[in-house]
Structure formats: C-alpha cells, structure tokens
Design a protein around this motif. Structure first.
Motif, mmCIF file in Angstrom:
data_model
loop_
_atom_site.group_PDB
_atom_site.id
_atom_site.type_symbol
_atom_site.label_atom_id
_atom_site.label_comp_id
_atom_site.label_asym_id
_atom_site.label_seq_id
_atom_site.Cartn_x
_atom_site.Cartn_y
_atom_site.Cartn_z
ATOM 1 N N ILE A 92 -10.405 7.779 2.632
ATOM 2 C CA ILE A 92 -10.879 6.411 2.394
ATOM 3 C C ILE A 92 -12.294 6.498 1.820
ATOM 4 O O ILE A 92 -13.200 7.071 2.451
ATOM 5 C CB ILE A 92 -10.831 5.619 3.717
ATOM 6 C CG1 ILE A 92 -9.358 5.418 4.139
ATOM 7 C CG2 ILE A 92 -11.554 4.283 3.583
ATOM 8 C CD1 ILE A 92 -9.170 4.972 5.579
ATOM 9 N N PHE A 115 -7.157 11.949 -3.718
ATOM 10 C CA PHE A 115 -6.809 10.536 -3.863
ATOM 11 C C PHE A 115 -7.889 9.711 -3.171
ATOM 12 O O PHE A 115 -8.137 9.874 -1.979
ATOM 13 C CB PHE A 115 -5.457 10.332 -3.185
ATOM 14 C CG PHE A 115 -4.879 8.941 -3.213
ATOM 15 C CD1 PHE A 115 -3.812 8.633 -4.053
ATOM 16 C CD2 PHE A 115 -5.353 7.953 -2.368
ATOM 17 C CE1 PHE A 115 -3.246 7.364 -4.055
ATOM 18 C CE2 PHE A 115 -4.795 6.678 -2.361
ATOM 19 C CZ PHE A 115 -3.730 6.381 -3.209
ATOM 20 N N ALA A 163 1.864 -3.873 -0.232
ATOM 21 C CA ALA A 163 1.710 -2.534 0.344
ATOM 22 C C ALA A 163 1.451 -2.547 1.840
ATOM 23 O O ALA A 163 0.792 -3.448 2.369
ATOM 24 C CB ALA A 163 0.547 -1.816 -0.349
ATOM 25 N N GLY A 165 -0.580 -0.878 4.999
ATOM 26 C CA GLY A 165 -1.963 -0.434 5.085
ATOM 27 C C GLY A 165 -2.890 -1.456 4.464
ATOM 28 O O GLY A 165 -2.546 -2.627 4.299
ATOM 29 N N ILE A 198 7.520 -0.445 -2.887
ATOM 30 C CA ILE A 198 8.497 0.450 -3.527
ATOM 31 C C ILE A 198 9.082 1.371 -2.463
ATOM 32 O O ILE A 198 8.357 2.168 -1.855
ATOM 33 C CB ILE A 198 7.813 1.258 -4.652
ATOM 34 C CG1 ILE A 198 7.267 0.284 -5.701
ATOM 35 C CG2 ILE A 198 8.785 2.256 -5.273
ATOM 36 C CD1 ILE A 198 6.215 0.879 -6.596
ATOM 37 N N ILE A 309 2.531 -1.353 8.251
ATOM 38 C CA ILE A 309 3.695 -1.237 7.360
ATOM 39 C C ILE A 309 3.642 -2.355 6.329
ATOM 40 O O ILE A 309 3.058 -3.412 6.576
ATOM 41 C CB ILE A 309 5.009 -1.298 8.192
ATOM 42 C CG1 ILE A 309 6.206 -0.742 7.402
ATOM 43 C CG2 ILE A 309 5.323 -2.703 8.673
ATOM 44 C CD1 ILE A 309 6.218 0.746 7.251
ATOM 45 N N ALA A 312 7.931 -3.655 2.293
ATOM 46 C CA ALA A 312 9.082 -2.787 2.069
ATOM 47 C C ALA A 312 9.827 -2.486 3.367
ATOM 48 O O ALA A 312 10.938 -1.939 3.330
ATOM 49 C CB ALA A 312 8.644 -1.484 1.407
HETATM 50 C C1 LIG Z 1 0.776 3.528 7.726
HETATM 51 C C2 LIG Z 1 0.004 3.462 6.447
HETATM 52 C C3 LIG Z 1 -1.272 4.008 6.398
HETATM 53 C C4 LIG Z 1 -1.991 3.996 5.202
HETATM 54 N N1 LIG Z 1 -3.202 4.612 5.166
HETATM 55 C C5 LIG Z 1 -3.856 4.733 3.977
HETATM 56 C C6 LIG Z 1 -5.054 5.491 3.877
HETATM 57 O O1 LIG Z 1 -5.557 6.041 4.845
HETATM 58 N N2 LIG Z 1 -5.648 5.605 2.671
HETATM 59 C C7 LIG Z 1 -5.125 5.020 1.553
HETATM 60 O O2 LIG Z 1 -5.681 5.171 0.485
HETATM 61 N N3 LIG Z 1 -3.997 4.273 1.625
HETATM 62 C C8 LIG Z 1 -3.349 4.125 2.797
HETATM 63 N N4 LIG Z 1 -2.203 3.385 2.864
HETATM 64 C C9 LIG Z 1 -1.760 2.649 1.667
HETATM 65 C C10 LIG Z 1 -1.036 3.542 0.694
HETATM 66 O O3 LIG Z 1 -1.968 4.341 -0.004
HETATM 67 C C11 LIG Z 1 -0.173 2.796 -0.332
HETATM 68 O O4 LIG Z 1 -0.974 1.972 -1.122
HETATM 69 C C12 LIG Z 1 0.922 1.947 0.253
HETATM 70 O O5 LIG Z 1 1.586 2.611 1.298
HETATM 71 C C13 LIG Z 1 1.928 1.602 -0.842
HETATM 72 O O6 LIG Z 1 2.765 0.544 -0.468
HETATM 73 P P1 LIG Z 1 4.086 0.741 0.403
HETATM 74 O O7 LIG Z 1 3.611 0.926 1.801
HETATM 75 O O8 LIG Z 1 4.843 -0.515 0.181
HETATM 76 O O9 LIG Z 1 4.811 1.943 -0.114
HETATM 77 C C14 LIG Z 1 -1.451 3.376 4.050
HETATM 78 C C15 LIG Z 1 -0.188 2.820 4.115
HETATM 79 C C16 LIG Z 1 0.544 2.846 5.287
HETATM 80 C C17 LIG Z 1 1.936 2.253 5.310
#
Ligand SMILES: Cc1cc2nc3c(=O)[nH]c(=O)nc-3n(C[C@H](O)[C@H](O)[C@H](O)COP(=O)(O)O)c2cc1C
Length: 345
Positions: A92, A115, A163, A165, A198, A309, A312
C-alpha cells in the motif's frame, strides 16, 4: 496497438488428441511478462501469501504477494513460501511512504513486479525501474492513470468501485475504456489491466474487449484453497450475493488504520456494518468494539468482524484451488472470444 488472439490448442498443434487442449489467450501482457495467461492475482493484504501467488504463477498467470501495510518478517516468510516461483509483490503506497526501506527488502527478492496502489507511486518509481522490475500502478481515476504513466509505470491497473478491498467511486467498465483510450492515444507502450468485479471468463473476455491487455483478480482468489483467510470467510464469500457488499470506513476505524478519506473499503454487510456504518464518530471512541472485532477476525466470526470482498462475491460459489480458478477463467474467456462472431448478423 492492442493485440488479442484466442484459440484452443494453439500451444501445441501436434498435441495428442486424447490430451486436453489448453486454451491460449495471447496479449501484450502475456508477451511482456512472459506468462501464459493474461491474469494477475491481486496483492490482497493478509490474504495473498506466497502459496497463493506461487500457485497463480505456476498455473500461468502472475501471482502477487500482498505486502499490505508492510511487515518485513511477514513479507520474508511469504517470499520463502513462494518457493522460487516467479512472483511479484504489492504494498500500500501511503504505508510504504512511512517505511520506505521495505522496498529494498522486496527488490532484494528479485520480484517479477512491484505493485503500488493507494497513494503517489512517484517517489518509488525510479528505484523499482532501475532494478529492472516491472512497475504496476493501480489507479481509480483517469487523473491518477495519467500520473502513473508520467512517472513510468509499465502497467496501469484501472480499478473500478466494484472491487473488493479499498477503492473509490468510478465503475470498472467506463474507467477501463477511458484509460484504454488515453493509453492508445498518448502512451501506447504502457499496458493496461482491468480490475473490479472480474471473477470468471466473462469478466476476462470483457476486459480485453474494453481495450485492456489483461485483468487483475482479487475476490475470486480470496475464495481459493491457498488464500490465508479463515475457512468461514471463504464460505461466507461463496454464499454471498453481489447485493450485500458496501464501501465503508468502519473496518479501518475499528482496526485503527488511518486511510486517506478518498478510499473506502468494500466488505460484506453484516452485523458489524449494520451497527456501525453511519456511526463512525461513535465507533472511533469505542475501544471495546476494537477488541470484539479483533477477536472476531481471529476466530473467523464473519458477523462480528469483516469480510473484505467485492461485488464479484455474487459470481463465486465455491472454494477451489487457485490453478483451477485461473484455468477455468481462461478456458471460458477463450471460448467466449472464439464464439463472439456468433453475435454478428
Ligand atoms: C481481501 C482483499 C484485500 C485487498 N488488499 C489489497 C491491498 O493490500 N493492496 C492493494 O493494492 N489492493 C488490495 N485489494 C484490491 C485489489 O488490488 C483489487 O483491486 C481488487 O481485488 C479487484 O477487484 P475484485 O476483488 O473484484 O477482483 C484487496 C482486495 C481484496 C478482495
């Protein structure tokens, strides 16, 4: 120019017909990263450890370790758990700014990519690029996509509000298309991935149709065997519909993470969010609730703590090995793309 080709069995035309033919989706992302499938698993804090990242990379995508807020020991352990598979790591960005030495640790492990999301990646770009490591920047607006490109991102991930998160407000479909248009016109060498909502072949095929070179998937891989979350959390995801998530700050408040106001966390609605969403000031003062939440998190209590979550969730009905999730997604997308001519009159 965007390039996508989809076919079955292209990988080896001499393949014995009794063997299962593997679908191949070649895009600029697979070529640039030297991977087989245009899918990257998201660096989910606490959940995407080395085993998940390695399983995705081994199955032909790119797996990312979720460095989250940046715990050096955890990161070391997860790189070890990746067992020399070619994985990358995410962190992050605003948290990395508080502890920039963590980037040295990550780069020493020769990751396939770094990333960065949620903050200004500018101060870290030169160090990553000079180590010859791909820089992936996740953005939530066109303005931030332009900034990521200006500071040298190799790959931009356009993340829509669906998304899981943290995220912002824009929907995936128009954000991805708008960033794709900008890249095509102003930075054609930069690659684009779609993210947010997605979880299957439809989403992957749609990402490519929108002009992306691949997609980033988080929520679907949270419900994988390898994800480092309690089984109750995975089961809750598999049972949920996309209607019952919300973006809220209550999880960050209760776990005492101070996030920039623009980002909210998408979680399942549950007893905890019902009680506190809309009562943030009161929650800030309630230390007992912090203890309840932490206990609930540790015990996999999906009502007293949080299930992070995305929308999706409504497309996820099973907990499965990450490799199966990835293979099904690619197979289905390739099938849809091959059949897409059917829509022509
Ligand atoms: C449980 C969880 C934790 C996440 N933690 C981070 C994180 O620490 N850093 C980050 O850049 N994105 C994080 N994300 C967001 C993802 O990078 C991503 O944008 C997202 O999962 C995409 O959408 P989706 O969940 O519909 O596939 C997290 C997503 C989830 C579901």
């Amino acid at each position: 120019m965007k390039h996508v080709s989809a076919c079955f069995g292209c990988e080896d035309r001499k393949m014995n017909t009794s063997e299962k033919k593997k679908p191949v989706l070649k895009t600029r992302l697979t070529q640039r990263l030297e991977i087989s499938h245009p899918v990257i698993s998201a660096p989910m804090a606490f959940a995407a450890g080395g085993a998940l990242a390695a399983a995705v990379s081994q199955a032909g995508g790119l797996g990312l370790i979720g460095g989250g807020y940046g715990d050096a020991e955890w990161l070391e352990n997860q790189f070890r758990a990746a067992n020399n598979q070619p994985v990358g790591a995410g962190i992050i960005t605003w948290s990395l700014s508080n502890n920039p030495d963590l980037l040295d640790l990550i780069l020493q492990r020769a990751p396939k990519a770094v990333f960065l999301s949620f903050g200004d990646p500018g101060p870290f770009a030169a160090q990553i690029l000079s180590a010859d490591v791909a820089l992936i920047c996740q953005v939530q607006t066109l303005r931030d996509a332009k900034h990521a490109i200006d500071i040298g991102a190799d790959i931009v991930v356009a993340q829509g509000a669906e998304a899981g998160g943290h995220g912002e407000k824009r929907g995936t479909m128009s954000l991805v298309a708008e960033v794709a248009d900008y890249i095509a016109k102003s930075a054609p060498d930069v690659l684009l991935c779609a993210a947010g909502g997605i979880a299957d072949g439809r989403g992957l095929a749609a990402s490519l149709m929108l002009g992306a070179d691949g997609c980033l998937v988080g929520s679907r891989f949270l419900a994988s065997n390898e994800a480092l979350v309690h089984q109750n959390v995975k089961n809750a995801v598999a049972a949920a519909t996309g209607d019952i998530t919300l973006q809220s700050s209550v999880t960050d408040i209760v776990r005492q993470k101070v996030w920039p106001d623009r980002y909210k966390l998408r979680v399942l609605k549950n007893q905890f969010t019902d009680r506190w969403h809309g009562h943030e000031a009161e929650l800030r003062k309630n230390t007992a609730e912090h203890e309840n939440w932490v206990k609930g998190w540790e015990q996999g209590d999906t009502e007293a703590s949080s299930v992070v979550i995305g929308e999706a969730a409504g497309l996820i009905s099973s907990v499965a090995p990450a490799a199966d999730i990835l293979n099904d997604m690619v197979e289905h997308a390739a099938d849809l793309l091959a059949k897409s001519r059917l829509y022509l009159a």
